[in-house]
Design an enzyme around this catalytic site. Structure first.
Site, PDB file in Angstrom:
ATOM      1  N   ASP A  96      47.998  50.833  33.115  1.00 22.41           N
ATOM      2  CA  ASP A  96      46.707  50.025  32.642  1.00 22.41           C
ATOM      3  C   ASP A  96      45.772  50.767  32.431  1.00 22.41           C
ATOM      4  O   ASP A  96      45.399  51.779  33.547  1.00 22.41           O
ATOM      5  CB  ASP A  96      46.963  48.763  32.936  1.00 22.41           C
ATOM      6  CG  ASP A  96      47.321  47.636  33.020  1.00 22.41           C
ATOM      7  OD1 ASP A  96      45.849  47.581  31.483  1.00 22.41           O
ATOM      8  OD2 ASP A  96      47.670  46.288  32.516  1.00 22.41           O
ATOM      9  N   GLU A 132      43.606  37.715  31.775  1.00 17.53           N
ATOM     10  CA  GLU A 132      43.614  37.955  32.869  1.00 17.53           C
ATOM     11  C   GLU A 132      43.084  37.570  34.574  1.00 17.53           C
ATOM     12  O   GLU A 132      43.108  36.029  34.149  1.00 17.53           O
ATOM     13  CB  GLU A 132      43.304  39.295  32.835  1.00 17.53           C
ATOM     14  CG  GLU A 132      43.742  40.414  32.103  1.00 17.53           C
ATOM     15  CD  GLU A 132      43.703  41.916  31.781  1.00 17.53           C
ATOM     16  OE1 GLU A 132      43.621  42.450  32.750  1.00 17.53           O
ATOM     17  OE2 GLU A 132      42.942  42.780  30.909  1.00 17.53           O
TER      18      GLU A 132
END
Length: 648
Positions: free
Chosen positions: A330, A526
């Site tokens: 990621d 997020e």
């Protein structure tokens, strides 16, 4: 297993954070005591039968390509750079394996970049990558993107409900169709790969990514995740994708939905059985469907970052479960490992990350990795294994034949047929939590007052990962072709001879038969969505004030709540005659009117089908509430949802 002081340090840190909560501290202490003598059991994880069997001819082709590649070409294949930081000539000169668009990243940094702009950049990257001049092997580049609820970076694309709403719909046939449409609209601009589905099993709703989870129930996550993979990659097992298909990504491996206190990128401090049985379910299902890429999680398991966890990435996932695709990191996740930085991390490669997502520092990362291979910190055999996996996926997907596959017509982006599917998905995702005194359905020729900040705000309905990363600050023209909830209500009511009065704060004096209040969370993505508590009124007190004003005016209210998670809304519920959990329904606001507004006789036009896939808390203490808890007393349990049929 030998006593590991890093584990004990992690345990102490967890206990320190729980000092005010004695019971929680004791529970963590118990886990930590077990951790000191932890015995890992890879054999306890299931073996997964893959939908795509090994192809000897393809394997031989990949091996032949690998044998001709220089070490610079090999290392280049391991690197994924962000499109704002790389040019087509860089792809050629550095042999890059992949590029990506992050949230809010468009060709030329322009949100209103045309479809042709996207296609031209895709073609430029591809042509640069396959150039075989000067002895280059010319491996085609992959372009990846977070198309997580449709092709959501692209202005004008169809925007589906976020996963939490699709979990409430719980319709795997519809889920597969959503995957097919997302693949068609994504591939229409020349992009080959989406970082979806998210397979998190969210266990603490304070987590800012709860809306990216289908459910707290692992089986719902597994079923819907597998269906999306079928839609994205194709329903039939195959080694070459047809036009209009894209690679899927199972993410984020593993346990990202189980972190302590719901902290994004935090620590999932559970035993191996819980990790395997709760958080692993979606991976077994998507691996069985033939998902070719898996993204590692930012989070940790018992104090160890997943990007550096060789046991889970290599021993469990690759060796025991038999995953033969590649693992991608990621966004700079490797840089969070001890001893690593964004531009240098042998530990992540050695642990099993095959492709490193290094958006900005990719040039120095390549240089450092070449040095690390030369001095033995990374073995060339590990590089070869990673590159072989990447080549295998590129060959399986038909990337080498991309020139021969016509792109889907640009007219399919945001096509009316696609929007109808999105409207169906939004309609099926709505959960009716309360309906009293015959307030629903609203007769079509009524005088309807519409209030609330969410009524004419498409950003609240589409949430994060929409045009921009956070989904905020988008002007109305960025929602090309979308319909707000207000616009949907106006169309439905006026078509039946009624009228709509729009009073955002309900401060007027117009007479109305009924009011619809649309309110909810502002967009986030997020960690920016992490919360200390779930009491909605403490974030936004105005909806209660509006409800009280409408009550004083004697107007019954149906509340439509837009949110990325269940929240404490007891006062809002009390003041409402009807209450609908609408989640983040996407670009097709007419779906709300489909269910709330009846025909001219007052009969419903559609039935409520949504059922809660998350437990709804009864009080502020229930931030971690799941139906398999020993003590389970929710306000509304998983599976709850009223229908017009059971109101009669």
């Amino acid at each position: 297993m030998k006593l590991d002081m890093r584990r004990l340090t992690g345990c102490v840190q967890h206990i320190t954070g729980f000092v005010p909560l004695v019971i929680a501290a004791l529970a963590v202490f118990e886990v930590c005591a077990e951790d000191a003598a932890l015995i890992l059991r890879p054999e306890s994880w299931p073996r997964v039968e893959r939908a795509v069997a090994p192809d000897p001819a393809l394997e031989a082709h990949a091996a032949e390509l690998l044998a001709r590649m220089s070490i610079k070409e090999k290392v280049g294949q391991l690197v994924q750079a962000e499109i704002q930081q790389v040019r087509p000539r860089d792809v050629k000169n550095y042999h890059l394996g992949s590029v990506l668009s992050g949230g809010g990243s468009w060709p030329g940094r322009r949100a209103l970049a045309s479809i042709e702009d996207w296609r031209e950049l895709s073609n430029a990257f591809y042509e640069a990558s396959v150039d075989t001049g000067n002895g280059r092997v010319g491996v085609p580049v992959l372009w990846g993107i977070d198309a997580v609820h449709g092709m959501n970076n692209l202005v004008g694309a169809t925007l589906f409900p976020h996963n939490i709403g699709l979990g409430a719909a719980n319709n795997e046939v519809l889920m597969q169709r959503i995957g097919e449409i997302t693949a068609k609209e994504t591939s229409a601009v020349g992009i080959d790969w989406t970082f979806a589905p998210t397979l998190a099993v969210a266990r603490d709703d304070r987590w800012g990514r709860t809306y990216e989870s289908y459910s707290e129930d692992p089986q719902i996550v597994a079923k819907l995740g597998a269906a999306l993979v079928r839609g994205l990659q194709g329903a039939e097992p195959q080694t070459r994708f047809s036009a209009g298909r894209v690679l899927a990504t199972a993410k984020h491996f593993i346990g990202d939905g189980g972190t302590v206190n719901g902290r994004d990128q935090g620590d999932t401090f559970v035993d191996e059985r819980t990790l395997r049985e709760v958080h692993g379910a979606g991976y077994y299902a998507t691996l069985s469907e033939g998902v070719h890429t898996i993204m590692a999680s930012f989070s940790s398991w018992r104090g160890f970052k997943l990007h550096g966890n060789k046991y889970l990435l290599t021993t469990v996932l690759k060796e025991h479960m038999g995953f033969d695709g590649f693992v991608v990191g990621d966004w700079n996740g490797h840089g969070q490992l001890s001893g690593c930085s964004n531009d240098s991390c042998p530990a992540a490669i050695n642990a099993g990350i095959d492709m490193i997502m290094v958006p900005d520092d990719w040039k120095s990362f390549i240089g450092n990795t070449l040095v690390q291979v030369k001095d033995g910190r990374i073995s060339e055999s590990r590089i070869d294994d990673a590159v072989m996996r990447i080549l295998r996926v590129k060959l399986r997907s038909g990337l080498f034949e991309k020139r021969e596959k016509p792109l889907p017509k640009s007219e399919w982006i945001g096509h009316a047929d696609h929007r109808q599917v999105a409207r169906q998905a939004a309609r099926e995702s709505l959960v009716l939590l309360k309906a009293e005194d015959g307030v629903l359905p609203i007769i079509g020729n009524a005088r309807v007052l519409v209030a609330g900040a969410g009524a004419d705000d498409i950003a609240k309905a589409t949430g994060g990962w929409t045009i921009t990363w956070q989904g905020r600050d988008n002007p109305r023209e960025h929602y090309l072709g979308a319909t707000s909830i207000l616009e949907g209500l106006q169309a439905a009511v006026q078509a039946s001879g009624g009228s709509v009065i729009h009073e955002p704060r309900a401060k007027g004096d117009a007479e109305a038969d009924v009011a619809i209040l649309v309110f909810g969370e502002s967009p986030y993505a997020e960690y920016e969505g992490d919360r200390e508590h779930l009491v909605f009124a403490e974030h936004s007190p105005e909806p209660v004030e509006i409800l009280e004003r409408l009550q004083q005016r004697g107007i019954p209210v149906v509340s439509v709540f837009l949110s990325g998670r269940p929240m404490i809304v007891q006062r809002e519920l009390e003041l409402s005659k009807g209450f609908v959990a609408a989640w983040l329904p996407g670009s097709e606001g007419g779906a709300i009117a489909d269910l709330l507004i009846g025909d001219a006789s007052g009969a419903p036009r559609f039935e409520f089908e949504g059922k809660l896939s998350f437990s709804w808390p009864a009080n502020a203490a229930q931030v971690r509430l799941n139906r398999d808890d020993d003590i389970y007393v929710p306000l509304f349990p998983v599976g709850y949802g009223l229908t017009y049929a059971n109101l009669r």
